[in-house]
Design an enzyme around this catalytic site. Structure first.
Site, PDB file in Angstrom:
ATOM      1  N   CYS A  24      15.116 -11.016   0.590  1.00  0.00           N
ATOM      2  CA  CYS A  24      14.377 -11.888  -0.532  1.00  0.00           C
ATOM      3  C   CYS A  24      15.482 -12.574  -1.286  1.00  0.00           C
ATOM      4  CB  CYS A  24      13.419 -11.355  -1.101  1.00  0.00           C
ATOM      5  SG  CYS A  24      13.866  -9.673  -1.709  1.00  0.00           S
ATOM      6  N   TYR A  30      12.009  -1.995  -8.307  1.00  0.00           N
ATOM      7  CA  TYR A  30      10.484  -2.140  -8.874  1.00  0.00           C
ATOM      8  C   TYR A  30       9.324  -1.499  -8.507  1.00  0.00           C
ATOM      9  CZ  TYR A  30       6.575  -5.271  -9.887  1.00  0.00           C
ATOM     10  OH  TYR A  30       5.344  -5.736 -10.170  1.00  0.00           O
ATOM     11  N   CYS A  35       9.024 -12.401   1.341  1.00  0.00           N
ATOM     12  CA  CYS A  35       9.156 -11.335   1.832  1.00  0.00           C
ATOM     13  C   CYS A  35       8.043 -11.408   3.028  1.00  0.00           C
ATOM     14  CB  CYS A  35       8.988  -9.958   0.960  1.00  0.00           C
ATOM     15  SG  CYS A  35       8.779  -8.629   2.018  1.00  0.00           S
ATOM     16  N   CYS A  38      13.761  -1.557   1.878  1.00  0.00           N
ATOM     17  CA  CYS A  38      13.608  -2.603   1.045  1.00  0.00           C
ATOM     18  C   CYS A  38      14.041  -2.099  -0.462  1.00  0.00           C
ATOM     19  CB  CYS A  38      11.976  -2.401   0.856  1.00  0.00           C
ATOM     20  SG  CYS A  38      11.537  -3.516  -0.659  1.00  0.00           S
ATOM     21  N   GLY A  55      -0.952   0.107  -4.917  1.00  0.00           N
ATOM     22  CA  GLY A  55      -2.094  -0.656  -4.651  1.00  0.00           C
ATOM     23  C   GLY A  55      -3.344  -0.232  -5.181  1.00  0.00           C
ATOM     24  N   CYS A  70      17.586  -3.697   3.104  1.00  0.00           N
ATOM     25  CA  CYS A  70      17.298  -5.192   3.117  1.00  0.00           C
ATOM     26  C   CYS A  70      17.407  -5.931   1.852  1.00  0.00           C
ATOM     27  CB  CYS A  70      15.699  -5.017   3.397  1.00  0.00           C
ATOM     28  SG  CYS A  70      14.851  -6.652   3.761  1.00  0.00           S
ATOM     29  N   ASP A  90      14.603  -6.873 -17.757  1.00  0.00           N
ATOM     30  CA  ASP A  90      13.378  -6.845 -16.915  1.00  0.00           C
ATOM     31  C   ASP A  90      14.118  -6.736 -15.399  1.00  0.00           C
ATOM     32  OD1 ASP A  90      11.141  -6.778 -16.032  1.00  0.00           O
ATOM     33  OD2 ASP A  90      10.351  -8.728 -16.339  1.00  0.00           O
ATOM     34  N   ASP A  91      13.083  -6.349 -14.513  1.00  0.00           N
ATOM     35  CA  ASP A  91      13.538  -6.090 -12.924  1.00  0.00           C
ATOM     36  C   ASP A  91      13.627  -7.232 -12.342  1.00  0.00           C
ATOM     37  OD1 ASP A  91      10.780  -6.037 -11.853  1.00  0.00           O
ATOM     38  OD2 ASP A  91      10.485  -4.589 -13.495  1.00  0.00           O
ATOM     39  N   CYS A 131       0.715  -1.454   0.040  1.00  0.00           N
ATOM     40  CA  CYS A 131       0.090   0.141  -0.172  1.00  0.00           C
ATOM     41  C   CYS A 131       0.913   1.216   0.060  1.00  0.00           C
ATOM     42  CB  CYS A 131      -1.059   0.185   1.256  1.00  0.00           C
ATOM     43  SG  CYS A 131      -0.279  -0.542   2.505  1.00  0.00           S
ATOM     44  N   ASN A 143       1.335   0.921   6.143  1.00  0.00           N
ATOM     45  CA  ASN A 143       2.002   0.305   4.983  1.00  0.00           C
ATOM     46  C   ASN A 143       3.221  -0.652   5.589  1.00  0.00           C
ATOM     47  OD1 ASN A 143       3.279  -0.268   2.599  1.00  0.00           O
ATOM     48  ND2 ASN A 143       4.542   1.516   2.626  1.00  0.00           N
ATOM     49  N   GLY A 144       3.094  -1.753   5.343  1.00  0.00           N
ATOM     50  CA  GLY A 144       4.074  -2.951   5.555  1.00  0.00           C
ATOM     51  C   GLY A 144       3.240  -4.246   6.072  1.00  0.00           C
TER      52      GLY A 144
HETATM   53  S1  SF4 Z   1      12.536  -9.035   1.785  1.00  0.00           S
HETATM   54 FE1  SF4 Z   1      12.902  -8.383  -0.017  1.00  0.00          FE
HETATM   55  S2  SF4 Z   1      10.920  -7.432  -0.854  1.00  0.00           S
HETATM   56 FE2  SF4 Z   1      10.706  -7.802   1.394  1.00  0.00          FE
HETATM   57  S3  SF4 Z   1      11.367  -5.849   2.274  1.00  0.00           S
HETATM   58 FE3  SF4 Z   1      13.418  -6.978   2.207  1.00  0.00          FE
HETATM   59  S4  SF4 Z   1      14.255  -6.297   0.000  1.00  0.00           S
HETATM   60 FE4  SF4 Z   1      11.924  -5.624   0.116  1.00  0.00          FE
END
Ligand code: SF4
Length: 470
Positions: free
Chosen positions: A450, A252, A392, A246, A38, A447, A355-356, A12, A112-113
């Protein structure tokens, strides 16, 4: 890539304003510019003559806030939200902001989160008599605030926030003040700006630009802002142990015209494309991006490799929401409706397709086939991020490891599956280097969970525990 087809969706976007005579209209424009975050529901709560008024619905901003509805909305402060459903599921009751009318106070809340210990907290609170009105994890904070032993609202909010684990940017509004809170890792973006004398807060700086607000700064991890008619104050309710913005916001999710921690998103994507050229040079005739978010990286790759950038894929902008459905069958139909190869560009050519990211791989497979059917002699797929191998838990819809192709297959197996002549992902180090954040540490305050499985917060939900065990 097209968000609704990829299977990688943002939860969101938030927008808030304090001290503006036309808060409703400004919030409408702000939410509209955050629509990419969103599309399933949107709402706003306005502070008007000592009362909080809520208006919300399922659908896009333009569908929910019709001209007629907007004429009846007014106030000098507002918080708004656009929602993509992950935690708690869909439905009107989960569309935010949530409005709570208690006997002694009213409070609106938008988030958001994703709160990773929401289930545990909810069970505790229900055991103590709390009754939840939505299935969203957002409501947990409202109950924690109500249960708080302190009389002052700010203290009760601080106390409630200290129980939450995970990713959260919160906007909380009463008829006399607005609170803005960021989780201690700073996982989601949130910026502060000024529009005349009014304070504006938004998930992305593009929303500040759209409403004509001047950017002041980003909200810091563990920071709580209090905004009221007297002005603004800031304090830390938690210390930041590991700053973790993130990475996918750069790769993306965010709009290319937004800046996150001082870095323009388009520029970051272009640099990711340039880094791809450093890591893998392909002999090819044209470079094309998968619209929209692959385009910036494709331009960067073309610039660094010297291979001409061309528009080899065209996005049809006039497909209605009928095709924006999360089911697999509609997703498949959606690819054909939304993307077309430009035969005159790719016919007889060796094509680099940038592509991303790749989530399930099914969309990449169809696009590669599309390019080959349009006459491309070779299709080399370059991905401007590392393979997504881990779910994630912070508000991005990849929480099912089963759906992540890179969790199950090698790069060569994925290449074979999507039918590409070659497949290259960007390295984790290259991703960090190309985005170029100026924070200390190996991750530079990003972060990367993923990609590398190193989650910046504690593990709580059953889903996480299952994943760790697997
Ligand atoms: S796990 Fe990946 S998608 Fe989720 S917050 Fe971390 S970097 Fe972003």
């Amino acid at each position: 890539m097209l968000a609704e087809l990829k299977g990688l969706n943002e939860e969101c976007g938030l927008f808030g304003i304090w001290g503006h005579p036309d808060a409703a209209q400004v919030t409408y424009y702000g939410l509209h510019s955050l629509q990419h975050r969103g599309q399933e529901g949107t709402g706003m709560v306005l502070a008007q003559d000592g009362k909080l008024i809520s208006s919300k619905g399922e659908g896009l901003v333009t569908e929910v806030f019709t001209e007629e509805k907007m004429q009846n909305l007014s106030g000098n402060a507002a918080i708004g939200h656009v929602r993509y459903t992950t935690a708690g599921g869909g439905g009107y009751e989960n569309v935010q902001p949530l409005l709570f009318n208690f006997q002694s106070e009213s409070m609106a809340m938008a988030h958001n989160g994703n709160i990773v210990n929401a289930d545990q907290l909810k069970a505790q609170l229900e055991g103590q008599g709390s009754i939840f009105h939505s299935t969203s994890d957002t409501e947990v904070l409202a109950h924690l605030i109500r249960k708080g032993g302190f009389s002052e609202l700010k203290q009760r909010i601080t106390n409630g926030l200290s129980s939450l684990k995970g990713a959260y940017a919160y906007l909380i509004m009463t008829d006399s003040e607005m609170f803005v809170a960021m989780d201690p890792n700073g996982l989601r973006p949130l910026s502060l700006g000024m529009l005349g004398d009014a304070y504006v807060v938004a998930s992305e700086t593009c929303a500040l630009d759209i409403v004509g607000a001047e950017f002041l700064r980003d909200i810091e991890p563990g920071e709580l802002l209090v905004i009221n008619d007297e002005g603004i104050t800031s304090e830390r309710f938690a210390t930041c142990s590991q700053r973790s913005m993130c990475t996918m916001e750069y790769v993306y999710f965010s709009r290319p015209d937004s800046n996150i921690d001082g870095i323009n998103v388009h520029t970051a994507r272009k640099n990711l494309g340039k880094q791809l050229a450093v890591e893998k040079l392909i002999e090819a005739d044209v470079v094309t991006g998968v619209p929209d978010s692959g385009n910036s990286a494709a331009i960067g790759y073309a610039e660094a490799s010297g291979i001409p950038y061309e528009m080899g894929l065209l996005k049809n902008r006039y497909v209605g929401r009928t095709f924006i459905q999360p089911s697999q069958s509609l997703r498949e139909q959606g690819v054909k409706m939304k993307l077309s190869p430009v035969r005159g560009v790719v016919e007889g050519k060796r094509v680099v397709m940038v592509d991303d990211s790749i989530v399930r791989g099914t969309t990449s497979k169809r696009i590669v086939r599309m390019l080959k059917e349009a006459g491309a002699t070779e299709v080399h797929v370059l991905i401007s991020s590392p393979p997504i191998k881990n779910p994630c838990f912070y508000g991005i819809d990849t929480s099912d490891k089963e759906e992540l192709i890179a969790a199950k297959k090698s790069v060569e197996e994925i290449r074979e599956l999507i039918g590409a002549d070659s497949l290259t992902f960007l390295s984790v180090e290259g991703t960090v280097e190309a985005i170029g954040r100026q924070f200390e540490g190996e991750n530079r305050g990003q972060c990367l969970a993923c990609f590398n499985g190193k989650y910046p917060t504690e593990i709580f939900s059953d889903q996480e525990i299952d994943f760790i065990k697997s």
